[in-house]
Design a protein around this motif. Structure first.
Motif, mmCIF file in Angstrom:
data_model
loop_
_atom_site.group_PDB
_atom_site.id
_atom_site.type_symbol
_atom_site.label_atom_id
_atom_site.label_comp_id
_atom_site.label_asym_id
_atom_site.label_seq_id
_atom_site.Cartn_x
_atom_site.Cartn_y
_atom_site.Cartn_z
ATOM 1 N N GLY A 5 64.893 51.315 62.371
ATOM 2 C CA GLY A 5 66.313 51.314 62.748
ATOM 3 C C GLY A 5 66.531 52.491 63.988
ATOM 4 N N GLN A 6 65.779 53.224 64.538
ATOM 5 C CA GLN A 6 66.086 54.257 65.469
ATOM 6 C C GLN A 6 65.238 54.120 66.650
ATOM 7 O OE1 GLN A 6 69.225 55.101 63.897
ATOM 8 N NE2 GLN A 6 68.579 56.707 65.450
ATOM 9 N N LYS A 7 63.855 54.389 66.440
ATOM 10 C CA LYS A 7 62.964 54.285 67.713
ATOM 11 C C LYS A 7 62.636 53.037 68.306
ATOM 12 C CE LYS A 7 59.357 56.883 66.393
ATOM 13 N NZ LYS A 7 58.043 57.414 65.618
ATOM 14 N N ILE A 8 62.837 53.003 69.539
ATOM 15 C CA ILE A 8 62.313 51.809 70.308
ATOM 16 C C ILE A 8 61.064 52.021 70.997
ATOM 17 C CG2 ILE A 8 63.183 50.627 72.592
ATOM 18 C CD1 ILE A 8 65.831 51.924 72.170
ATOM 19 N N LEU A 9 60.316 50.969 70.540
ATOM 20 C CA LEU A 9 58.693 51.027 71.145
ATOM 21 C C LEU A 9 58.743 49.798 72.254
ATOM 22 C CD1 LEU A 9 57.038 51.381 67.716
ATOM 23 C CD2 LEU A 9 57.568 53.161 69.269
ATOM 24 N N VAL A 49 59.739 54.490 73.672
ATOM 25 C CA VAL A 49 60.784 54.371 74.932
ATOM 26 C C VAL A 49 61.860 55.051 74.735
ATOM 27 C CG1 VAL A 49 62.346 52.760 76.196
ATOM 28 C CG2 VAL A 49 60.083 51.949 75.394
ATOM 29 N N GLY A 50 62.371 55.529 73.385
ATOM 30 C CA GLY A 50 63.652 56.147 73.268
ATOM 31 C C GLY A 50 64.180 55.975 71.843
ATOM 32 N N HIS A 51 65.365 56.631 71.499
ATOM 33 C CA HIS A 51 65.730 56.604 70.154
ATOM 34 C C HIS A 51 67.072 55.792 70.358
ATOM 35 C CE1 HIS A 51 62.906 58.867 67.959
ATOM 36 N NE2 HIS A 51 62.715 59.237 69.008
ATOM 37 N N ILE A 52 67.751 55.213 69.340
ATOM 38 C CA ILE A 52 69.178 54.649 69.525
ATOM 39 C C ILE A 52 69.760 55.575 68.653
ATOM 40 C CG2 ILE A 52 70.318 52.724 68.444
ATOM 41 C CD1 ILE A 52 67.980 50.834 68.649
ATOM 42 N N LEU A 95 66.823 48.787 82.494
ATOM 43 C CA LEU A 95 68.109 48.547 81.603
ATOM 44 C C LEU A 95 68.169 49.525 80.747
ATOM 45 C CD1 LEU A 95 68.148 44.501 81.679
ATOM 46 C CD2 LEU A 95 69.970 46.240 82.711
ATOM 47 N N LEU A 96 67.332 49.657 79.917
ATOM 48 C CA LEU A 96 67.256 50.703 78.795
ATOM 49 C C LEU A 96 67.693 52.175 79.167
ATOM 50 C CD1 LEU A 96 64.548 49.127 76.436
ATOM 51 C CD2 LEU A 96 66.779 49.455 75.928
#
Length: 157
Positions: free
Chosen positions: A115-119, A77-80, A152-153
């Protein structure tokens, strides 16, 4: 270089024989024997594929077993961002993710990897042979459930 007509007809005949006794055909069900004939893979072979849905690249894996198969679908989805990069955006993303995890979702799971990648991930057990339609159906159900949370994300990514 073209294949002789007799060989093509033999291939079609063997495919017709195989499919007549094993319908519906599942993903990765048809295989070639060492003799060059078509056959149904026993046990069915695992499948992996990649496709784009809602503008995101998705990955899918189908792992057959004795009772049916496990279908897994996931997308990045993206990265934090790191706190140093964008502290406010990081705070908001983490708050949205905590809110999503508190929801009783049936199929969709949002996971933070490393800790970074949103799946976005989903896993379903399907009984019997898995056809392409089954995998598409599971993906549509996953997207249908996840779409509001993806929106939302997206506001904070």
């Amino acid at each position: 270089m073209s294949v002789p007509v007799a060989n093509r007809l033999e291939t079609l005949r063997s495919l017709a024989e195989v499919s007549a006794c094993a319908l519906p055909l599942g993903l990765n069900a048809v295989t070639t024997t060492p003799e060059g004939l078509l056959a149904i893979a026993t046990p069915p072979q695992p499948s992996r594929l990649t496709f784009i849905a809602d503008g995101m690249p998705f990955h899918a894996a189908v792992s057959p077993d004795e009772e049916g198969a496990v279908c897994q679908v996931w997308a990045e989805v993206g990265h934090i961002p790191y706190t140093v990069q964008a502290p406010e955006r990081r705070r908001k993303l983490l708050a949205v993710l905590r809110g999503i995890q508190a929801m009783p979702l049936k199929r969709a799971r949002f996971v933070v990897q490393d800790g970074q990648k949103i799946l976005l991930a989903g896993q379903t057990r399907v009984s019997g042979r898995v056809a392409a339609e089954d995998l598409i159906h599971q993906t549509v159900l996953l997207l249908h459930e996840a779409r509001p949370f993806l929106r939302l994300l997206a506001e904070h990514l």
